[in-house]
Write a protein that holds these residues in place. Sequence first.
Motif, PDB file in Angstrom:
ATOM      1  N   ALA A   1       6.194   9.995 -15.279  1.00  0.00           N
ATOM      2  CA  ALA A   1       5.961  11.439 -15.171  1.00  0.00           C
ATOM      3  C   ALA A   1       7.230  12.265 -15.376  1.00  0.00           C
ATOM      4  CB  ALA A   1       5.363  11.756 -13.804  1.00  0.00           C
TER       5      ALA A   1
ATOM      6  N   SER B   1      -1.634  12.432 -11.894  1.00  0.00           N
ATOM      7  CA  SER B   1      -1.059  11.420 -11.006  1.00  0.00           C
ATOM      8  C   SER B   1      -1.382  11.788  -9.569  1.00  0.00           C
ATOM      9  CB  SER B   1       0.459  11.342 -11.209  1.00  0.00           C
ATOM     10  OG  SER B   1       1.035  10.420 -10.307  1.00  0.00           O
TER      11      SER B   1
ATOM     12  N   SER C   1      -0.223  23.988  -7.884  1.00  0.00           N
ATOM     13  CA  SER C   1      -0.353  22.860  -8.818  1.00  0.00           C
ATOM     14  C   SER C   1      -1.802  22.644  -9.240  1.00  0.00           C
ATOM     15  CB  SER C   1       0.235  21.580  -8.204  1.00  0.00           C
ATOM     16  OG  SER C   1      -0.494  21.188  -7.060  1.00  0.00           O
TER      17      SER C   1
ATOM     18  N   GLY D   1       1.234  16.247 -11.286  1.00  0.00           N
ATOM     19  CA  GLY D   1       0.991  15.847  -9.907  1.00  0.00           C
ATOM     20  C   GLY D   1       0.258  16.964  -9.190  1.00  0.00           C
TER      21      GLY D   1
ATOM     22  N   PRO E   1       4.395  14.822  -3.729  1.00  0.00           N
ATOM     23  CA  PRO E   1       3.643  13.812  -4.485  1.00  0.00           C
ATOM     24  C   PRO E   1       4.546  12.703  -4.996  1.00  0.00           C
ATOM     25  CG  PRO E   1       3.114  16.026  -5.240  1.00  0.00           C
ATOM     26  CD  PRO E   1       4.279  16.157  -4.314  1.00  0.00           C
ATOM     27  N   LYS E   2       4.067  11.480  -4.875  1.00  0.00           N
ATOM     28  CA  LYS E   2       4.796  10.325  -5.418  1.00  0.00           C
ATOM     29  C   LYS E   2       4.214  10.050  -6.803  1.00  0.00           C
ATOM     30  CE  LYS E   2       4.074   6.401  -3.426  1.00  0.00           C
ATOM     31  NZ  LYS E   2       4.046   5.397  -2.358  1.00  0.00           N
ATOM     32  N   LEU E   3       4.852  10.603  -7.812  1.00  0.00           N
ATOM     33  CA  LEU E   3       4.307  10.530  -9.177  1.00  0.00           C
ATOM     34  C   LEU E   3       4.581   9.167  -9.802  1.00  0.00           C
ATOM     35  CD1 LEU E   3       5.374  14.049 -10.518  1.00  0.00           C
ATOM     36  CD2 LEU E   3       3.234  13.388  -9.433  1.00  0.00           C
TER      37      LEU E   3
ATOM     38  N   ARG F   1      -0.525  18.735  -5.507  1.00  0.00           N
ATOM     39  CA  ARG F   1      -0.089  18.782  -4.115  1.00  0.00           C
ATOM     40  C   ARG F   1      -0.577  20.071  -3.439  1.00  0.00           C
ATOM     41  NH1 ARG F   1       1.441  16.914   0.808  1.00  0.00           N
ATOM     42  NH2 ARG F   1       2.945  18.266   1.812  1.00  0.00           N
TER      43      ARG F   1
ATOM     44  N   ILE G   1       1.870  14.931 -17.835  1.00  0.00           N
ATOM     45  CA  ILE G   1       1.536  14.220 -16.598  1.00  0.00           C
ATOM     46  C   ILE G   1       1.726  15.193 -15.430  1.00  0.00           C
ATOM     47  CG2 ILE G   1       2.060  12.266 -15.096  1.00  0.00           C
ATOM     48  CD1 ILE G   1       3.122  10.778 -17.517  1.00  0.00           C
TER      49      ILE G   1
END
Length: 462
Positions: free
Chosen positions: A116, A278, A130, A124, A110-112, A126, A122
Amino acid sequence: MNATFVVIGGGIAGVNCAETLAFYQPEREIVLVSESSLIKTVTNLLALTQNLTTFNVEEASSNELSSKYENIKVVHGKLNKVNDKEKYVIINPDIRINYEYLCICIGARPKLIPQAKDNPYILGIRDTDSIEYFIERLRDSKRIAVVGNGGIASEIIYKIQNTDIDWIIKDNHISSTFVDPGAGEFFQSSLHKSFKTTEESPNKRMRYDEESGSKSGAALGPDWYKHFQIKGASELPPQVKIHYKSEITDVKINPDRENPVEITLNNGGEINCDLVISATGVEPNLNFEISSELQLSSLNEIMVNEFMQSSLPDIYAAGDVCHANWEHAQHWFPMKLWTQARQMGCYAAKCMSGALNKEEILQDFCFEIFTHTTKLFGYKVILLGLFNGQKLGNDYEILFRMTKEHEYVKLILQNGKLQGAVLIGDTDLEEMCENLILNQLDLSSYKEDLLNPDIDIEDYFD
């Protein structure tokens, strides 16, 4: 250990690559390296058209793969190093596997959002672990913020119950990854549907427990939300507030407040909530050493040619970790999707098998036309060809038909020929549209009747 083929990654690309290799090379040793003890397998594969397929993604114990295919051995561990000169990989600190052909399918992470880092408020999303952690945290939340405008963000917004939601998107319409503003408007009524208060049917799917100590699992499947109850702490039906053309500039945490998270937006707006999700895309998961330099794209993806080969001999890549560095067909383009991960994994296996047998391989027909099917806000969504006018500039025209809360059909034409289509709902037009895109029939004389509901147009072009 020694193997003819080593495949790194327990997601859809890696597992399909290993399974396809087992089909083509039943006598050869295949090793699949999975960081998790759970792998992702394709089930209920159904061909809707020649190129368009729908399927479920299920979690399975990696032992199932070994018992199904005698020549596949699954190793649990993380790829640490690739030595392309001596042709071996190091898994964890101490497992060495010699290979003849290597396929890297380690996916993306994940590109948070920047805020984050080290912030427990916050999250993420995936993999399954999670999402289960998110569901646990959501139980105590009455208001959350969701950042992102792709598939997972849209699914979360639709599925959440008993929690108010602030949806922060940088675009001027929802679900912009897949659809245009018109389709985004079509989905709006679904945000408040009574679906959110209906009773969930019990999940009868077999569940597996992750082994302790695993750091990372494969990404969620396209139907992940069907198997979870996602409920917050509010007694009232959820309210969704959309913040268009907005990005987060600051996040402050005050645990003593009722809503401990205070968000500041770039337009000056402020949001107080309990949790931030996110869901802003992914980035390649290239966190291993390699003895020679791999050619990478500007986004740090492994560049592969039309045979899924990287710039290093006998090293291939497939799925989210790679970039299709070849001249694309007119109606195809790469996108980080489950459908393409499956196609690339299968095709990479075919190419490796062909290389071993010294056979000539022709590029798979699935790369002739972009096809994707998914579900957004409870509707079946089918995307074909240049569905949003990609590659066409402004030189195209649109035909569309919409019946509120029933269907949305958009056709993209250039010079009287169909170039792409968005089909939302049960339209039954996918086969006709795919064929018209592929054969480039001149539709100028039929234009007025293509979307006439009184004409059975798919039978006309059958």
